[in-house]
Design a protein around this motif. Structure first.
Motif, PDB file in Angstrom:
ATOM      1  N   VAL A 201       0.838  -1.202   0.000  1.00  0.00           N
ATOM      2  CA  VAL A 201       0.000   0.000   0.000  1.00  0.00           C
ATOM      3  C   VAL A 201       0.871   1.249   0.000  1.00  0.00           C
ATOM      4  CG1 VAL A 201      -1.952  -1.087   1.178  1.00  0.00           C
ATOM      5  CG2 VAL A 201      -0.193   0.062   2.536  1.00  0.00           C
ATOM      6  N   ASP A 202       0.302   2.358  -0.504  1.00  0.00           N
ATOM      7  CA  ASP A 202       0.973   3.656  -0.466  1.00  0.00           C
ATOM      8  C   ASP A 202       0.490   4.505   0.703  1.00  0.00           C
ATOM      9  OD1 ASP A 202       2.227   3.019  -2.859  1.00  0.00           O
ATOM     10  OD2 ASP A 202       0.680   3.954  -4.085  1.00  0.00           O
ATOM     11  N   ASN A 253       5.625   5.403   5.315  1.00  0.00           N
ATOM     12  CA  ASN A 253       4.804   4.417   4.611  1.00  0.00           C
ATOM     13  C   ASN A 253       4.119   3.489   5.608  1.00  0.00           C
ATOM     14  OD1 ASN A 253       4.441   1.605   3.264  1.00  0.00           O
ATOM     15  ND2 ASN A 253       4.712   2.977   1.533  1.00  0.00           N
ATOM     16  N   GLY A 254       2.830   3.188   5.365  1.00  0.00           N
ATOM     17  CA  GLY A 254       2.055   2.382   6.299  1.00  0.00           C
ATOM     18  C   GLY A 254       2.012   0.901   6.016  1.00  0.00           C
ATOM     19  N   ALA A 255       2.714   0.427   4.996  1.00  0.00           N
ATOM     20  CA  ALA A 255       2.654  -0.997   4.647  1.00  0.00           C
ATOM     21  C   ALA A 255       3.145  -1.871   5.793  1.00  0.00           C
ATOM     22  CB  ALA A 255       3.480  -1.263   3.390  1.00  0.00           C
ATOM     23  N   GLY A 256       2.434  -2.986   5.998  1.00  0.00           N
ATOM     24  CA  GLY A 256       2.851  -3.953   7.016  1.00  0.00           C
ATOM     25  C   GLY A 256       2.809  -3.420   8.426  1.00  0.00           C
ATOM     26  N   ILE A 272       9.788   0.134  -2.458  1.00  0.00           N
ATOM     27  CA  ILE A 272       9.337   0.081  -3.846  1.00  0.00           C
ATOM     28  C   ILE A 272       7.832  -0.123  -3.856  1.00  0.00           C
ATOM     29  CG2 ILE A 272       9.512  -1.144  -6.040  1.00  0.00           C
ATOM     30  CD1 ILE A 272      12.317  -2.063  -5.146  1.00  0.00           C
ATOM     31  N   PRO A 273       7.058   0.831  -4.372  1.00  0.00           N
ATOM     32  CA  PRO A 273       5.603   0.639  -4.436  1.00  0.00           C
ATOM     33  C   PRO A 273       5.268  -0.591  -5.272  1.00  0.00           C
ATOM     34  CG  PRO A 273       6.199   2.920  -4.926  1.00  0.00           C
ATOM     35  CD  PRO A 273       7.476   2.129  -4.925  1.00  0.00           C
ATOM     36  N   SER A 274       4.243  -1.308  -4.854  1.00  0.00           N
ATOM     37  CA  SER A 274       3.893  -2.536  -5.559  1.00  0.00           C
ATOM     38  C   SER A 274       3.555  -2.277  -7.021  1.00  0.00           C
ATOM     39  CB  SER A 274       2.716  -3.226  -4.872  1.00  0.00           C
ATOM     40  OG  SER A 274       1.574  -2.395  -4.854  1.00  0.00           O
ATOM     41  N   GLY A 308      -2.753   1.488  -4.589  1.00  0.00           N
ATOM     42  CA  GLY A 308      -1.484   0.877  -4.968  1.00  0.00           C
ATOM     43  C   GLY A 308      -1.494  -0.636  -4.985  1.00  0.00           C
ATOM     44  N   LYS A 309      -2.629  -1.262  -4.677  1.00  0.00           N
ATOM     45  CA  LYS A 309      -2.675  -2.722  -4.683  1.00  0.00           C
ATOM     46  C   LYS A 309      -2.726  -3.264  -6.119  1.00  0.00           C
ATOM     47  CE  LYS A 309      -4.538  -3.626  -0.090  1.00  0.00           C
ATOM     48  NZ  LYS A 309      -3.582  -4.652   0.315  1.00  0.00           N
TER      49      LYS A 309
END
Length: 381
Positions: A201-202, A253-256, A272-274, A308-309
């Motif tokens: 995610v972004d 960044n909020g990923a994970g 790296i954005p997905s 961003g998914k």
């Protein structure tokens, strides 16, 4: 007719590799070319996708680890040709690793991931696995919301309260942390290793509509816990801001559950954005102009799928070029259907069962039923 099968995983159900194999069977008799391309945005199934694409180059290794009180084996992949080691966060600290009654993010952290880093580095140095000089993390599907603090705890970073008592860095304790001590930080372990994170995610970690607010509930956190987690991570971020280790806490960044941000801050990992990972690696050999139909999907498609998914990015990329996109998901939020392009045709697996739990349990049956409907639509065109 040229059809691209490019699904993402159905979380806690089918991996994207399993899905393309099922679709390949169901569309075996279609008159046309079939391109199988399982996707990953860094979350569940990341390693399966890497292995599927580079099956002749990758080798699997397994390391024992403990997470949430459960001991299990963690798989990693090494591409000896490119000297890259791949780690999937969902494989180590993912929701799928824990039964529902153990999904308590207030008391969980990413320590197991840091421990795995130490194990793979030691094994490489002892020639127990192939050489690598890059580690690529797939970030997503985690059961944790700890800003990556558990990972660096495993690597020697210590956390103290105002009375100099050692504190375990889990969200329950974040507001009591007063000092972050790096004197035993084993960063030198990674001195010759480049680290990258594929972020699913972004969404920013903090601020309004933060990743903590959007994704913590699915990890098992209630409203009061989410508020406490957010305040705790803001507190930690401000400690880092005071030390000038970060420059803007609202750009994290909020990923994970903040894992990507933590790896970036403490281990100098590139995020790296997905969507870049998908475009630059997974889709690099696909000529969009030659594709007639796209079949894609994920477990749940909602407004976050456009953040961003993988599936959302594919729809944006392919909808102007193909005749139709068949969006196959476990569930599709009614609120986003009006946002989809006109050439997107939606299918939900829940429509074939009495409830969501039954649809998850019988996802393969539902997928095969949907495939038969799409098959009929294609042969009639």
């Amino acid at each position: 007719m040229k059809i691209l099968f490019a699904p993402n995983s159905f979380k806690e159900s089918l991996s994207s590799v399993q899905i393309v194999r099922i679709l390949s069977e169901e569309f075996a008799e279609i008159d046309g070319e079939k391109i199988l391309l399982p996707l990953s945005d860094g979350g569940d199934g990341f390693l399966d996708v890497i292995d599927f694409i580079n099956s002749d180059k990758c080798r699997s290794y397994f390391f024992q680890n403990e997470f949430g009180g459960i001991i299990s084996e963690n798989k990693v992949l090494i591409n000896a040709t490119t000297e890259e080691l791949f780690i999937e966060s969902a494989e180590v600290i993912g929701l799928r690793k824990l039964p529902l009654h153990l999904r308590k993010p207030m008391n969980l952290n990413t320590y197991a991931l840091g421990n795995l880093i130490k194990q793979v580095i030691a094994a490489r140095n002892n020639s127990q696995l192939s050489y690598f000089n890059k580690i690529i993390f797939g970030i997503g599907g985690t059961a944790t919301i700890d800003f990556g603090l558990g990972t660096v705890e495993a690597l020697g970073v210590k956390f103290f309260d105002k009375n100099k008592n050692l504190i375990k860095p889990v969200p329950e304790n974040f507001l009591t942390i007063d000092e972050i001590n790096y004197s035993d930080f084993q960063l030198s372990l990674l001195k010759d290793v480049k680290i990258s994170c594929i972020a699913d995610v972004d969404t920013p970690l903090l601020g309004s509509n933060s990743a903590i607010e959007l994704y913590s509930n699915q990890k098992g956190a209630g409203k009061e816990e989410i508020d406490k987690i957010k305040k705790g991570i803001e507190h930690i971020a401000n400690l880092l801001l005071e030390k000038k280790i970060v420059s803007d806490i609202f750009a994290l960044n909020g990923a994970g559950g903040g894992l990507a941000a933590g790896l970036n801050i403490f281990l100098k990992a590139e995020i790296i954005p997905s969507k870049s990972f998908i475009s630059d690696l997974l889709l690099e050999e696909i000529d969009i102009t030659e594709i007639d139909y796209l079949i894609t999907g994920e477990g749940k498609f909602d407004i976050q799928s456009f953040e961003g998914k993988a599936t959302g990015e594919l729809i944006k990329k392919f909808s102007p070029k193909v005749k139709n996109i068949f969006l196959v998901c476990g569930m599709i939020d009614e609120n986003v259907k009006d946002l989809l392009p006109e050439n997107v045709i939606c299918f939900q697996l829940v429509d074939y069962f009495t409830n969501t739990a039954e649809a998850i349990k019988n996802a393969e049956i539902g997928l095969r039923s949907v495939s038969k409907k799409i098959f009929q639509l294609l042969v009639s065109q």
